[in-house]
Design a protein around this motif. Structure first.
Motif, PDB file in Angstrom:
ATOM      1  N   GLY A  27       0.797  -1.225   0.000  1.00 59.02           N
ATOM      2  CA  GLY A  27       0.000   0.000   0.000  1.00 59.02           C
ATOM      3  C   GLY A  27       0.825   1.268   0.000  1.00 59.02           C
ATOM      4  N   GLY A  28       2.161   1.127  -0.111  1.00 59.19           N
ATOM      5  CA  GLY A  28       3.045   2.279  -0.039  1.00 59.19           C
ATOM      6  C   GLY A  28       2.769   3.327  -1.096  1.00 59.19           C
ATOM      7  N   ARG A  29       2.452   2.888  -2.314  1.00 57.68           N
ATOM      8  CA  ARG A  29       2.218   3.853  -3.389  1.00 57.68           C
ATOM      9  C   ARG A  29       0.948   4.662  -3.146  1.00 57.68           C
ATOM     10  NH1 ARG A  29       3.137  -0.139  -8.424  1.00 57.68           N
ATOM     11  NH2 ARG A  29       2.288  -1.582  -6.874  1.00 57.68           N
ATOM     12  N   LEU A  30      -0.049   4.034  -2.524  1.00 52.65           N
ATOM     13  CA  LEU A  30      -1.283   4.754  -2.208  1.00 52.65           C
ATOM     14  C   LEU A  30      -1.069   5.731  -1.058  1.00 52.65           C
ATOM     15  CD1 LEU A  30      -3.859   1.801  -2.364  1.00 52.65           C
ATOM     16  CD2 LEU A  30      -3.564   3.625  -4.037  1.00 52.65           C
ATOM     17  N   MET A  31      -0.217   5.334  -0.095  1.00 58.23           N
ATOM     18  CA  MET A  31      -0.008   6.165   1.099  1.00 58.23           C
ATOM     19  C   MET A  31       0.732   7.458   0.808  1.00 58.23           C
ATOM     20  SD  MET A  31       0.770   3.658   4.301  1.00 58.23           S
ATOM     21  CE  MET A  31       0.803   1.939   3.875  1.00 58.23           C
ATOM     22  N   LYS A  32       1.410   7.523  -0.335  1.00 64.27           N
ATOM     23  CA  LYS A  32       2.132   8.750  -0.680  1.00 64.27           C
ATOM     24  C   LYS A  32       1.201   9.958  -0.688  1.00 64.27           C
ATOM     25  CE  LYS A  32       5.752   6.581  -3.481  1.00 64.27           C
ATOM     26  NZ  LYS A  32       6.299   6.425  -4.852  1.00 64.27           N
ATOM     27  N   ASN A  33      -0.070   9.721  -1.019  1.00 61.27           N
ATOM     28  CA  ASN A  33      -1.042  10.819  -1.055  1.00 61.27           C
ATOM     29  C   ASN A  33      -1.261  11.421   0.332  1.00 61.27           C
ATOM     30  OD1 ASN A  33      -1.440  10.425  -3.812  1.00 61.27           O
ATOM     31  ND2 ASN A  33      -3.026   8.877  -3.455  1.00 61.27           N
TER      32      ASN A  33
END
Length: 359
Positions: free
Chosen positions: A74-80
């Motif tokens: 989920g790291g790419r989503l958490m960047k937001n």
């Protein structure tokens, strides 16, 4: 220790609210095993959510105990939400660009790596040790030295003082030379449990927020607060972390440490390692001590028996000695003292009973 961990994470949130930083660096290990318990995952999820509510930049990397793939889910989503979690190593260091009143800052995130992780990406470089691996990766970083650069890394850096709760390679093959980090303005290191600087102030192991073995009993746990001013100016402070329950080591005879005058000034709720100096073992010592020290975790004896380095070998003239004589000899070598008359009589009666039972 879930209650202790929840408490100390709450204390870290309090420090963050007081210090009002722009970002939080988490250098691993996040968990103590690659497949952590559901309770541990929920606790870290809650901690991240509380950090994200404060609109901070959050940077986290995996350590040697973590599963990099699971940590980065989920790291790419958490960047937001400004939460940056390093992916499993893919040949390069992930970096994030920030801006402040003094210009650009680039934060590099290097999760725990081994030589085997790195060789596949750099087949033309001889990579045998952890130092070789980290060196190969850092040398391929296109770093702008005119701006400020921060590295988050999880390795054992040469010169660090370790303790028994850490996993280190035999022969020091996992050592990484601090000189590799020369180009960074600050290096936030994980892996070592004791907070310490390595060679210079700006290369630091923050240490664990809690003590995880009695070899850490004298550690002063803390949060590192780093202020990056203009290029070349870094101010560092340590803010103490006081746990819900501390680790404490005490020693003395059973009568000494159970006397009210001895423990009335102690915080008896601490996690205790107790060393008894009695020559005779105290029956059900842990159970009895727990009535005063409810969180006793370890009990040792320090007496003639435990101090003895005698090697117990075959008894001489075996066929000429009675079972009682052989047992007395064994007892003396094991305990570094003679049997008492009471012990001798008890053993003699027991041996006679055994002989009777065999008839």
């Amino acid at each position: 220790m879930l209650a202790d961990q929840e408490y100390i994470l709450g204390k870290i949130i309090e420090i963050i609210d007081e210090e009002k930083p722009e970002g939080v660096l988490i250098a691993g290990d996040i968990y103590d095993k690659s497949i952590p318990s559901a309770e541990a995952v929920l606790m870290f999820d809650d901690f991240l959510a509380r950090l994200a509510e404060r609109k901070l930049f959050i940077f986290a990397i995996s350590g040697n105990h973590d599963s990099a793939e699971r940590i980065s889910f989920g790291g790419r989503l958490m960047k937001n939400s400004k939460v940056y979690i390093s992916p499993a190593f893919n040949g390069e260091i992930q970096s994030v660009k920030l801006e402040d009143a003094h210009g650009m800052i680039r934060v590099y995130m290097l999760p725990f790596i081994k030589p085997a992780y790195v060789r596949r990406y750099y087949p033309d470089i001889a990579i045998e040790t952890h130092n070789d691996a980290v060196k190969a990766v850092i040398e391929h970083v296109k770093m702008d030295s005119q701006h400020r650069n921060v590295l988050i890394c999880h390795q054992f850096v040469t010169g660090a003082v370790c303790c028994e709760s850490e996993e280190l390679s035999v022969g020091g093959l996992d050592n990484v030379d601090a000189g590799l980090f020369e180009g960074f303005d600050y290096v936030a290191l994980g892996h070592i449990h004791g907070p310490q600087k390595i060679i210079k102030e700006t290369v630091r192991h923050a240490g664990t927020p809690l003590k995880y073995s009695f070899s850490e009993a004298n550690h002063k746990k803390s949060v590192i607060v780093v202020e990056l001013a203009e290029k070349g100016k870094v101010h560092i402070r340590q803010v103490p972390l006081v746990p819900k329950r501390d680790l404490r080591e005490i020693r003395g005879s059973y009568l000494e440490i159970t006397a009210k005058d001895y423990y009335k000034e102690l915080d008896t709720d601490n996690y205790m390692h107790i060393t008894l100096t009695d020559e005779e073992d105290v029956p059900d010592a842990v159970g009895k001590l727990r009535s005063i020290y409810p969180n006793i975790m370890k009990l040792d004896y320090d007496n003639k028996r435990t101090q003895s380095q005698t090697v117990i070998d075959g008894a001489k003239q075996l066929e000429k000695k009675s079972p009682l004589e052989l047992f007395e000899e064994f007892y003396e070598k094991q305990n570094n003292q003679l049997m008492s008359e009471e012990q001798r009589k008890f053993t003699s009666d027991l041996l006679e009973q055994l002989v009777e039972d065999e008839k």
